[in-house]
Design a protein around this motif. Sequence first.
Motif, short mmCIF file in Angstrom:
data_model
loop_
_atom_site.label_atom_id
_atom_site.label_comp_id
_atom_site.label_asym_id
_atom_site.label_seq_id
_atom_site.Cartn_x
_atom_site.Cartn_y
_atom_site.Cartn_z
N ALA A 1 0.84 -1.19 0.00
CA ALA A 1 0.00 0.00 0.00
C ALA A 1 0.87 1.23 0.00
CB ALA A 1 -0.89 -0.01 1.22
N ALA A 2 0.42 2.24 -0.70
CA ALA A 2 1.20 3.47 -0.78
C ALA A 2 1.11 4.18 0.55
CB ALA A 2 0.64 4.36 -1.89
N PHE A 3 2.24 4.73 0.99
CA PHE A 3 2.30 5.41 2.27
C PHE A 3 2.74 6.83 2.03
CE2 PHE A 3 4.80 6.67 6.04
CZ PHE A 3 3.78 6.67 6.95
N ASP A 4 1.95 7.78 2.51
CA ASP A 4 2.29 9.19 2.35
C ASP A 4 2.63 9.75 3.73
OD1 ASP A 4 2.59 11.77 1.54
OD2 ASP A 4 0.46 12.11 1.07
N PRO A 5 3.91 10.05 4.00
CA PRO A 5 4.28 10.53 5.31
C PRO A 5 3.76 11.95 5.61
CG PRO A 5 6.19 10.51 3.86
CD PRO A 5 5.07 9.89 3.12
N ASP A 6 3.39 12.69 4.57
CA ASP A 6 2.90 14.05 4.79
C ASP A 6 1.39 14.10 5.09
OD1 ASP A 6 5.40 15.12 4.41
OD2 ASP A 6 5.11 15.25 2.23
N ALA A 7 0.71 13.00 4.89
CA ALA A 7 -0.74 12.98 5.10
C ALA A 7 -1.03 12.96 6.60
CB ALA A 7 -1.36 11.75 4.43
N THR A 8 -2.04 13.64 6.95
CA THR A 8 -2.42 13.68 8.36
C THR A 8 -3.75 13.02 8.58
OG1 THR A 8 -3.43 15.84 8.08
CG2 THR A 8 -1.16 15.75 8.87
#
Length: 144
Positions: A137-144
Amino acid sequence: MFFDVGPLDLLTLAILTVLLFGPDKLPEIIQNVGGFLRKVRAFSDSTKEEIRSELGPEFRDFEFEDLHPKTLVRKHVLNGDGLGLDEIRSALDPRAELTQVTDAVREATDEGSRETVPPEHVSLTKDTKTGSPAHAAAFDPDAT
């Protein structure tokens, strides 16, 4: 009459009474309270007799204590004609109905297990082929 008054409470009341009225007036006060209680009891008894006479001769043995809900249930339901405590308990006991339901469910599951085909074998181990970054799964570290 005074079921929740303990000996310590009675002793406290006696000491307060002696302190308030003094030992010289205490016998007179006890006489007055006793006379008042006798008058109240006589008034209560005469009222009961008057009510019994107004109800008629068929209620001569009527007791006012029978109007208390616990006494009423004990007299007319538990010791009454035909309906006793055992019948009430058996009528309210759900165990018989629950055993019927569980037996019916067991029979249904036994019949269902005989007719169905066994399920395919499912592996519970982790598949290492799908562990590639494309499947992750794609992981976006900037997403809150």
